[in-house]
Design an enzyme around this catalytic site. Structure first.
Site, PDB file in Angstrom:
ATOM      1  N   SER A   1       7.767 -33.262 -28.718  1.00  0.00           N
ATOM      2  CA  SER A   1       6.225 -33.457 -28.653  1.00  0.00           C
ATOM      3  C   SER A   1       5.345 -32.421 -29.359  1.00  0.00           C
ATOM      4  O   SER A   1       5.839 -31.427 -29.608  1.00  0.00           O
ATOM      5  CB  SER A   1       6.058 -33.178 -27.032  1.00  0.00           C
ATOM      6  OG  SER A   1       4.484 -33.040 -26.718  1.00  0.00           O
TER       7      SER A   1
ATOM      8  N   TYR B   1       6.757 -27.960 -19.521  1.00  0.00           N
ATOM      9  CA  TYR B   1       6.794 -29.199 -20.560  1.00  0.00           C
ATOM     10  C   TYR B   1       6.871 -28.375 -22.021  1.00  0.00           C
ATOM     11  O   TYR B   1       7.652 -28.982 -23.016  1.00  0.00           O
ATOM     12  CB  TYR B   1       5.877 -30.163 -20.515  1.00  0.00           C
ATOM     13  CG  TYR B   1       5.912 -31.477 -21.190  1.00  0.00           C
ATOM     14  CD1 TYR B   1       6.872 -32.356 -21.211  1.00  0.00           C
ATOM     15  CD2 TYR B   1       4.979 -31.949 -22.146  1.00  0.00           C
ATOM     16  CE1 TYR B   1       7.228 -33.457 -21.984  1.00  0.00           C
ATOM     17  CE2 TYR B   1       4.986 -33.002 -22.879  1.00  0.00           C
ATOM     18  CZ  TYR B   1       6.135 -33.693 -23.135  1.00  0.00           C
ATOM     19  OH  TYR B   1       6.366 -34.734 -23.643  1.00  0.00           O
TER      20      TYR B   1
HETATM   21  P1  NAD Z   1       8.238 -42.874 -19.907  1.00  0.00           P
HETATM   22  O1  NAD Z   1       8.256 -42.071 -18.715  1.00  0.00           O
HETATM   23  O2  NAD Z   1       7.760 -44.070 -20.420  1.00  0.00           O
HETATM   24  O3  NAD Z   1       9.882 -42.860 -20.307  1.00  0.00           O
HETATM   25  C1  NAD Z   1      10.601 -42.026 -19.680  1.00  0.00           C
HETATM   26  C2  NAD Z   1      12.043 -42.643 -19.304  1.00  0.00           C
HETATM   27  O4  NAD Z   1      12.903 -41.689 -18.909  1.00  0.00           O
HETATM   28  C3  NAD Z   1      11.826 -43.555 -18.071  1.00  0.00           C
HETATM   29  O5  NAD Z   1      12.232 -44.750 -18.273  1.00  0.00           O
HETATM   30  C4  NAD Z   1      12.602 -42.694 -16.974  1.00  0.00           C
HETATM   31  O6  NAD Z   1      13.075 -43.774 -16.107  1.00  0.00           O
HETATM   32  C5  NAD Z   1      13.644 -42.201 -17.882  1.00  0.00           C
HETATM   33  N1  NAD Z   1      14.116 -40.861 -17.226  1.00  0.00           N
HETATM   34  C6  NAD Z   1      13.433 -40.004 -16.554  1.00  0.00           C
HETATM   35  N2  NAD Z   1      14.294 -39.078 -16.151  1.00  0.00           N
HETATM   36  C7  NAD Z   1      15.649 -39.578 -16.500  1.00  0.00           C
HETATM   37  C8  NAD Z   1      16.760 -38.958 -16.177  1.00  0.00           C
HETATM   38  N3  NAD Z   1      16.985 -37.812 -15.557  1.00  0.00           N
HETATM   39  N4  NAD Z   1      17.964 -39.663 -16.881  1.00  0.00           N
HETATM   40  C9  NAD Z   1      17.890 -40.794 -17.389  1.00  0.00           C
HETATM   41  N5  NAD Z   1      16.679 -41.125 -17.682  1.00  0.00           N
HETATM   42  C10 NAD Z   1      15.691 -40.687 -17.208  1.00  0.00           C
HETATM   43  O7  NAD Z   1       7.800 -41.766 -20.952  1.00  0.00           O
HETATM   44  P2  NAD Z   1       7.610 -41.689 -22.508  1.00  0.00           P
HETATM   45  O8  NAD Z   1       6.193 -41.529 -22.881  1.00  0.00           O
HETATM   46  O9  NAD Z   1       8.007 -43.243 -23.226  1.00  0.00           O
HETATM   47  O10 NAD Z   1       8.462 -40.653 -23.048  1.00  0.00           O
HETATM   48  C11 NAD Z   1       9.798 -40.777 -24.012  1.00  0.00           C
HETATM   49  C12 NAD Z   1       9.875 -39.475 -24.440  1.00  0.00           C
HETATM   50  O11 NAD Z   1       8.449 -39.136 -25.401  1.00  0.00           O
HETATM   51  C13 NAD Z   1       9.847 -38.359 -23.496  1.00  0.00           C
HETATM   52  O12 NAD Z   1      10.784 -37.335 -24.246  1.00  0.00           O
HETATM   53  C14 NAD Z   1       8.465 -37.723 -23.785  1.00  0.00           C
HETATM   54  O13 NAD Z   1       8.593 -36.234 -23.335  1.00  0.00           O
HETATM   55  C15 NAD Z   1       8.259 -37.824 -25.138  1.00  0.00           C
HETATM   56  N6  NAD Z   1       6.719 -37.890 -25.611  1.00  0.00           N
HETATM   57  C16 NAD Z   1       5.918 -38.451 -24.987  1.00  0.00           C
HETATM   58  C17 NAD Z   1       4.473 -38.505 -25.309  1.00  0.00           C
HETATM   59  C18 NAD Z   1       3.429 -39.550 -24.771  1.00  0.00           C
HETATM   60  O14 NAD Z   1       2.139 -39.157 -25.096  1.00  0.00           O
HETATM   61  N7  NAD Z   1       3.660 -40.424 -24.145  1.00  0.00           N
HETATM   62  C19 NAD Z   1       4.133 -37.524 -26.368  1.00  0.00           C
HETATM   63  C20 NAD Z   1       4.858 -36.638 -26.795  1.00  0.00           C
HETATM   64  C21 NAD Z   1       6.179 -36.856 -26.335  1.00  0.00           C
END
Ligand code: NAD
Length: 281
Positions: free
Chosen positions: A164, A177
């Site tokens: 991130s 985070y």
């Molecule tokens: P999201 O919440 O839509 O998806 C996360 C998924 O992980 C969910 O389906 C959840 O059920 C699953 N999950 C959570 N805990 C879990 C566990 N213990 N075991 C297995 N699955 C688990 O979030 P997203 O935005 O799609 O995030 C995906 C990645 O991108 C993450 O690592 C997040 O930190 C990163 N990210 C997101 C953003 C953003 O702006 N959305 C920015 C930077 C980084």
């Protein structure tokens, strides 16, 4: 054409957190170039829905698999399921992660006028919440790598961690985070060196701001499309002036997973509309 994504055809790709917003976009992208996709999530229903979307939209093979990235036993079972369905794993995308309200301070800057002020800042952090967010992002990258990476050795395997922008420049309010994603970058570099002679490349993508369930509460006022003050700040500090769409990550993913980047390992690539480059002035 000499430069293409053919090296991804038929590859077995595992995405943890694959039922989420970003994981689903990445899974569909992989299906579009002919990869076999195993979507892992601890909400099995979400994993299955993403697998259905991949199959229906792309015709490629996909399966939804239950796995908790913090539970080694469940990852071992998931690996058995994937190996039985598709054979050895070629690509691991560590996508499970996120922040939570319990690991978020109420105030951006510490105020010191009263006990309540202190509790709205650093001194009120819930340690349990902090630990859960730190573990999900760091241990949730380490454990799947421990279990799945053995398949990748000596066969041009690839690991892609989802970090991130917080990893480079910590945002206010979300110290667990930010620290965990910084540790994901460090681990990406460490592992890329450790695996360099074992035929495995290890890289990461650092997404900027994409609206998803986990951050909606920080970006939009409850049940509205009106930006919070923080949402406004983010947009005004993103030179391109908007949040990203999950599909904006696909080009960088294809680059890092294909032969186009075959001499690239140990890098963390920002996909952030210029956020990281902008000083705000
Ligand atoms: P999201 O919440 O839509 O998806 C996360 C998924 O992980 C969910 O389906 C959840 O059920 C699953 N999950 C959570 N805990 C879990 C566990 N213990 N075991 C297995 N699955 C688990 O979030 P997203 O935005 O799609 O995030 C995906 C990645 O991108 C993450 O690592 C997040 O930190 C990163 N990210 C997101 C953003 C953003 O702006 N959305 C920015 C930077 C980084």
């Amino acid at each position: 054409m000499k430069y293409n994504l053919d090296s991804l055809k038929g590859k077995v790709c595992v995405i943890t957190g694959g039922g989420g917003v970003i994981g689903t976009a990445l899974a569909i992208g992989l299906g579009e170039v002919g990869a076999k996709v195993a979507i892992l999530d601890f909400i099995k229903d979400s994993a299955d829905k993403t697998a259905d979307l991949v199959t229906k939209n792309t015709g490629s093979k996909a399966i939804g698999v239950f796995a908790n990235v913090l539970d080694k036993e469940s990852l071992i079972k998931a690996k058995e399921e994937i190996n039985a369905a598709f054979g050895k794993i070629d690509v691991l995308i560590n996508g499970a992660g996120g922040n939570a309200p319990t690991a978020t301070t109420k105030d951006e800057f510490l105020k010191t006028d009263s006990e309540k002020d202190l509790l709205n800042g650093f001194f009120g952090l819930d340690l349990g919440g902090f630990q859960r967010v730190f573990d999900l992002n760091f241990m949730g990258t380490l454990l799947p790598t421990l279990v799945f990476a053995v398949d990748l050795l000596n066969r041009d395997g690839i690991i892609l961690n989802i970090s991130s922008m917080n990893s480079f420049r910590p945002l206010t309010k979300i110290p667990a985070y930010s620290a965990a994603k910084a540790s994901v970058n460090n681990f990406t570099e460490w592992l890329s060196v450790h695996f360099a002679k074992a035929g495995v490349r290890v890289n990461a993508i650092a997404p900027g701001f994409f609206v998803t369930q986990q951050n909606q509460f920080l970006l939009y006022k409850e049940d509205t499309t009106e930006l919070t003050e923080r949402g406004h700040k983010i947009i005004s500090n993103t030179p391109m002036g908007k949040f990203g769409e999950p599909e904006d990550l696909l080009g960088t993913m294809f680059y890092l997973l294909s032969d186009l980047s075959k001499f690239v390992t140990g890098v963390v690539i920002p996909v952030d509309g210029g956020f990281n480059a902008y000083s705000g002035v």
